[in-house]
Design a protein around this motif. Structure first.
Motif, PDB file in Angstrom:
ATOM      1  N   ARG A 228      79.259  26.801  85.601  1.00  0.00           N
ATOM      2  CA  ARG A 228      79.418  28.139  84.982  1.00  0.00           C
ATOM      3  C   ARG A 228      81.056  28.187  84.533  1.00  0.00           C
ATOM      4  O   ARG A 228      81.467  28.953  83.758  1.00  0.00           O
ATOM      5  CB  ARG A 228      78.777  29.092  85.554  1.00  0.00           C
ATOM      6  CG  ARG A 228      78.106  30.221  84.855  1.00  0.00           C
ATOM      7  CD  ARG A 228      77.560  31.218  85.666  1.00  0.00           C
ATOM      8  NE  ARG A 228      76.130  31.111  86.085  1.00  0.00           N
ATOM      9  CZ  ARG A 228      75.735  31.515  87.349  1.00  0.00           C
ATOM     10  NH1 ARG A 228      76.466  31.811  88.193  1.00  0.00           N
ATOM     11  NH2 ARG A 228      74.317  31.475  87.585  1.00  0.00           N
ATOM     12  N   ALA A 229      81.657  27.981  86.003  1.00  0.00           N
ATOM     13  CA  ALA A 229      83.069  28.237  85.602  1.00  0.00           C
ATOM     14  C   ALA A 229      83.882  27.150  84.858  1.00  0.00           C
ATOM     15  O   ALA A 229      84.748  27.688  84.181  1.00  0.00           O
ATOM     16  CB  ALA A 229      83.922  27.969  87.122  1.00  0.00           C
ATOM     17  N   LYS A 230      83.244  26.085  84.747  1.00  0.00           N
ATOM     18  CA  LYS A 230      83.790  25.153  83.771  1.00  0.00           C
ATOM     19  C   LYS A 230      83.722  25.668  82.125  1.00  0.00           C
ATOM     20  O   LYS A 230      84.168  24.861  81.253  1.00  0.00           O
ATOM     21  CB  LYS A 230      82.917  23.978  83.671  1.00  0.00           C
ATOM     22  CG  LYS A 230      83.301  23.054  84.947  1.00  0.00           C
ATOM     23  CD  LYS A 230      83.185  21.688  84.997  1.00  0.00           C
ATOM     24  CE  LYS A 230      81.323  21.282  84.999  1.00  0.00           C
ATOM     25  NZ  LYS A 230      81.366  19.819  85.429  1.00  0.00           N
ATOM     26  N   GLY A 231      83.070  26.739  81.950  1.00  0.00           N
ATOM     27  CA  GLY A 231      82.724  27.357  80.620  1.00  0.00           C
ATOM     28  C   GLY A 231      81.673  26.400  79.731  1.00  0.00           C
ATOM     29  O   GLY A 231      81.750  26.401  78.695  1.00  0.00           O
ATOM     30  N   LEU A 232      80.855  25.683  80.549  1.00  0.00           N
ATOM     31  CA  LEU A 232      79.842  25.295  79.943  1.00  0.00           C
ATOM     32  C   LEU A 232      78.828  26.188  79.233  1.00  0.00           C
ATOM     33  O   LEU A 232      78.703  27.496  79.663  1.00  0.00           O
ATOM     34  CB  LEU A 232      78.849  24.363  80.648  1.00  0.00           C
ATOM     35  CG  LEU A 232      79.608  23.416  81.545  1.00  0.00           C
ATOM     36  CD1 LEU A 232      78.627  22.336  82.469  1.00  0.00           C
ATOM     37  CD2 LEU A 232      80.516  22.534  80.523  1.00  0.00           C
ATOM     38  N   SER A 233      77.870  25.885  78.281  1.00  0.00           N
ATOM     39  CA  SER A 233      77.226  26.852  77.577  1.00  0.00           C
ATOM     40  C   SER A 233      76.044  27.154  78.554  1.00  0.00           C
ATOM     41  O   SER A 233      75.523  26.104  79.515  1.00  0.00           O
ATOM     42  CB  SER A 233      76.492  26.201  76.299  1.00  0.00           C
ATOM     43  OG  SER A 233      75.459  25.303  76.547  1.00  0.00           O
ATOM     44  N   PRO A 234      75.223  28.506  78.782  1.00  0.00           N
ATOM     45  CA  PRO A 234      74.264  28.699  79.486  1.00  0.00           C
ATOM     46  C   PRO A 234      73.077  27.703  79.629  1.00  0.00           C
ATOM     47  O   PRO A 234      72.663  27.283  80.691  1.00  0.00           O
ATOM     48  CB  PRO A 234      73.990  30.025  79.026  1.00  0.00           C
ATOM     49  CG  PRO A 234      74.968  30.633  78.343  1.00  0.00           C
ATOM     50  CD  PRO A 234      75.750  29.209  77.750  1.00  0.00           C
TER      51      PRO A 234
ATOM     52  N   GLN B  86      83.543  32.215  78.186  1.00  0.00           N
ATOM     53  CA  GLN B  86      83.069  30.653  78.186  1.00  0.00           C
ATOM     54  C   GLN B  86      84.378  29.842  77.618  1.00  0.00           C
ATOM     55  O   GLN B  86      84.527  28.634  78.248  1.00  0.00           O
ATOM     56  CB  GLN B  86      81.804  30.629  77.282  1.00  0.00           C
ATOM     57  CG  GLN B  86      80.934  29.675  77.832  1.00  0.00           C
ATOM     58  CD  GLN B  86      79.524  29.520  77.010  1.00  0.00           C
ATOM     59  OE1 GLN B  86      79.038  30.666  77.119  1.00  0.00           O
ATOM     60  NE2 GLN B  86      79.364  28.529  76.230  1.00  0.00           N
ATOM     61  N   TRP B  90      88.026  27.355  82.312  1.00  0.00           N
ATOM     62  CA  TRP B  90      88.434  25.992  82.847  1.00  0.00           C
ATOM     63  C   TRP B  90      89.680  25.711  81.954  1.00  0.00           C
ATOM     64  O   TRP B  90      90.499  24.882  82.225  1.00  0.00           O
ATOM     65  CB  TRP B  90      87.428  25.112  82.624  1.00  0.00           C
ATOM     66  CG  TRP B  90      87.229  23.961  83.700  1.00  0.00           C
ATOM     67  CD1 TRP B  90      87.736  22.762  83.463  1.00  0.00           C
ATOM     68  CD2 TRP B  90      87.054  24.069  85.325  1.00  0.00           C
ATOM     69  NE1 TRP B  90      87.682  22.207  84.696  1.00  0.00           N
ATOM     70  CE2 TRP B  90      87.295  23.136  85.798  1.00  0.00           C
ATOM     71  CE3 TRP B  90      86.789  25.251  85.954  1.00  0.00           C
ATOM     72  CZ2 TRP B  90      87.188  22.886  87.041  1.00  0.00           C
ATOM     73  CZ3 TRP B  90      86.554  25.085  87.283  1.00  0.00           C
ATOM     74  CH2 TRP B  90      86.689  23.706  87.880  1.00  0.00           C
TER      75      TRP B  90
END
Ligand SMILES: Nc1ncnc2c1ncn2[C@@H]1O[C@H](COP(=O)(O)OP(=O)(O)OP(=O)(O)O)[C@@H](O)[C@H]1O
Ligand code: SF4
Ligand SMILES: [Mg+2]
Lengths: 327, 319
Positions: A228-234, B86, B90
């Motif tokens: 989640r912290a990596k900014g991946l899509s849910p 989002q 990172w």
């Protein structure tokens, strides 16, 4: 690879043990029930048939070990004697046909139930305390806790008898001709729909709950948090990171379920007069068709072993940790 | 005075459970300057990880950010919607998690875990991203082809390096390190810290470095903030704090740890144990353990005041 061979070796030994038990069991019964049985069929069956029966039970002349070897070679060639109930069809052929129907009906029902249940479990865990999570698990667990026989009868009565949406039984209509054409396929699907639906409804809750609970603990894990912290899509976080891991425990139970499928969904096939393994087993018991029973037991055992081996394969593919500890 | 990169104002984070709520970060004010290493020290349970996760807004329930603002590169992180977050995560702020073992997905390769971070933010092909993953690993001293490995095939130190490589993948301006070395042995710890400092010099990102090892931190950081029971006790330049700690708690801590440089002072631990956040002491939360406490300490919460230029402490007697 070595691991797979080792596991395969284990299953072969287990299969051999099952086959051997199958050979000795009739011999261990007091008072030689086999001979008594033959006496009952005297006059009803042709002498050749009785000889064939004797051969299946290994009740030929000669020492035990040679009987055993004859029996083994028969089993290896798929010869399991002649059925009494379906005389003069050989047991292997009778089982073969039934196996096909069971694989189709219960097999697809289990796969469907597993797939839908797991997906719903993922959804329930993701939208925790949302409407899916609030209503569906309890409703489905309720449906699953109803006596299956009752559920199947109720479905048959309502949708088959009262509303007439689905046929009342059998794998296809009496007047339809088996073949690979659209009309027949549609007919088969229409016949399978209701029994399949009842199996799915009865088992969905279990898959949903087990997936939901594992998902919830996986969703709280550090690697999901990092994803989640990596900014991946849910969607990616849920499927690639959480669900992929949460699926592992379910795969084991899925394999077990798949193995038991080949035993035939006894009740389903009885209620819907579906010509699969379970229905066959009932016929065999009713007619005291020992060769057929023996054959069915053997097939069930082998099916459970084969399903377990498949789970091993899938696990290796899904989880690198087993791959490493294996080699 | 340059603009701070990150500016935390009056931040409160609560864990709301059936047994009542716990404030794990209490009215925090703190700045991080561009390119600096800011250390955050505090005992176990003092709210360090909670703060770190709050900044990325990845706190799992039952935690809620109940008050405050976090300005970062001209925006308030607490006001961003999910899509904006989002994009920022990172790319601008990354993090190395406390436990390296649990932070990597066990069923996919570490390469994949680096490439999916890259591809979530940059429009590059899988081949390019994969190549970059290899370079990133080389950068932290791991052979590039180890990117085909799974987490369990690496040692603890290597996993932590993977975590660092991953954190640097998009060259963010702030990297949060949550106790990146606690689980490792001393030699590996020192190696990794050296490496972080080296990379930080090359790339110029700011670091928020969390640990409970105050002595090591004073060596490593430009500035240090000391937490006590969810609150800030003292913040100031490392040098100043090493020679001249002003808060009684920091003083106690520095006595409790053997000094790394110079003469080893006598080991004296602080009497008593850290308070529970469920039911914290009134007034100054340190008062039950403080040698300098007076009656007023239990009555009112001491203000954080500037005792020397750039050096702040939450005790009226601090000088
Ligand atoms: N899931 C949770 N539910 C309720 N309270 C929690 C939860 N997680 C943390 N807390 C509370 O928040 C406080 C701070 O926890 P946090 O993990 O931020 O501490 P920490 O400073 O990182 O400690 P450590 O050095 O052990 O990592 C804890 O003392 C605990 O009371
Ligand atoms: S305010 Fe009082 S109790 Fe708190 S640190 Fe200062 S002297 Fe000690
Ligand atoms: Mg922590």
């Amino acid at each position: 690879m070595r691991y797979l061979l080792k596991r395969l070796g284990f299953y072969l030994v287990a299969a051999w043990a099952a086959v051997t038990i199958n050979f000795f069991l009739p011999r261990l019964m007091p008072g030689d029930p086999a001979t008594a049985l033959f006496a009952r069929f005297k006059g009803k069956l042709a002498p050749e048939a009785i000889d064939a029966l004797r051969a299946t039970f290994g009740l030929t002349e000669g020492p035990l070990w040679s009987q055993y070897l004859t029996y083994l070679s028969h089993v290896l060639r798929g010869e399991m004697g002649v059925s009494i109930a379906y005389f003069p069809a050989p047991v292997s052929q009778v089982i073969g046909t039934a196996l096909g129907w069971t694989l189709f009906l219960a097999g697809s029902a289990v796969v469907l139930s597993f797939a839908i249940g797991s997906l719903l479990g993922v959804a329930a865990a993701w939208w925790r305390r949302g409407w899916v999570d609030t209503w569906l698990p309890s409703a489905l667990v309720f449906a699953g806790s109803l006596p299956y026989f009752w559920l199947a009868m109720a479905a048959l009565y309502l949708f088959g008898f009262q509303l007439g949406w689905f046929p009342l039984g059998h794998a296809y209509a009496d007047d339809s001709v088996p073949g690979w054409n659209l009309a027949f396929v549609v007919d088969v699907l229409r016949h399978a729909a209701l029994p399949m639906l009842t199996i799915v409804i009865a088992t969905l809750g279990g898959w949903l709950l087990s997936m939901r609970n594992t998902m919830i603990s996986v969703l709280g894990s550090d690697y999901v948090n990092l994803a989640r912290a990596k900014g991946l899509s849910p969607a990616r976080v849920v499927l690639r990171y959480a669900a992929r891991n949460a699926l592992l425990p379910s795969v084991t139970s899925f394999g077990m379920a798949l193995g038991f499928v080949l035993g035939g969904s006894l009740l389903t096939e009885i209620v819907f007069s579906y010509p699969g393994q379970g229905y066959l087993l009932v016929q065999a018991v009713r007619n005291q068709d020992y060769p057929l029973m023996q054959g069915i037991f053997l097939v069930i055992t082998l099916a459970v072993l084969a399903a377990n081996w498949m789970v091993d394969l899938v696990y290796l593919w899904l989880d690198a940790r087993t791959r490493d500890s294996a080699s | 005075m340059p603009e701070p990169l990150l500016s935390i104002r009056d931040l409160c984070v609560d864990y709301i459970t059936a047994r009542g709520s716990v404030r794990a970060v209490d009215s925090l004010n703190l700045d991080v300057m561009p390119g600096e290493i800011l250390g955050i020290a505090g005992e176990s349970g003092s709210g360090k990880s909670t703060l770190a996760q709050a900044l990325l807004r990845t706190l799992p329930p039952p935690a809620v950010i109940s008050r405050g603002s976090v300005r970062f590169e001209g925006r308030d992180l607490l006001e961003l919607n999910e899509a904006e977050l989002q994009k920022l995560r990172w790319k601008r702020i990354s993090m190395v998690f406390q436990s390296a073992m649990d932070a990597l997905n066990p069923v996919t390769t570490i390469g994949e875990q680096i490439t999916d971070a890259i591809r979530a933010h940059e429009n590059v092909t899988q081949a390019v991203a994969d190549c970059r993953a290899g370079e990133l690993l080389e950068r932290v001293g791991i052979a590039g082809d180890r990117r085909r490995s799974f987490a369990h095939q690496l040692s603890g130190g290597m996993r932590q390096r993977v975590g660092i490589a991953l954190a640097l993948a998009l060259e963010p301006s702030l990297v949060i390190l949550d106790e990146p070395t606690t689980a490792l042995d001393v030699v590996v710890q020192r190696d990794i810290l050296e490496q972080i400092r080296e990379l930080q010099r090359q790339l110029g990102f700011a670091v928020m470095f969390i640990t409970h090892d105050l002595a090591r931190m004073l060596e490593f950081s430009d500035r240090v903030a000391v937490f006590y029971a969810a609150r800030l006790a003292e913040v100031g330049p490392s040098k100043d704090m090493t020679t001249n700690p002003s808060h009684p708690y920091t003083k106690g801590l520095l006595k409790a740890f053997p000094r790394v440089h110079g003469v080893r002072e006598e080991l004296a631990s602080i009497p008593g144990s850290p308070p529970s956040l469920q039911n914290p002491p009134s007034g100054c939360r340190f008062h039950p353990r403080c040698g300098q406490a007076v009656a007023a300490c239990a009555a009112s919460t001491p203000e954080v005041r500037e005792v020397r230029p750039g050096h702040w402490a939450a005790c009226p007697f601090a000088v």
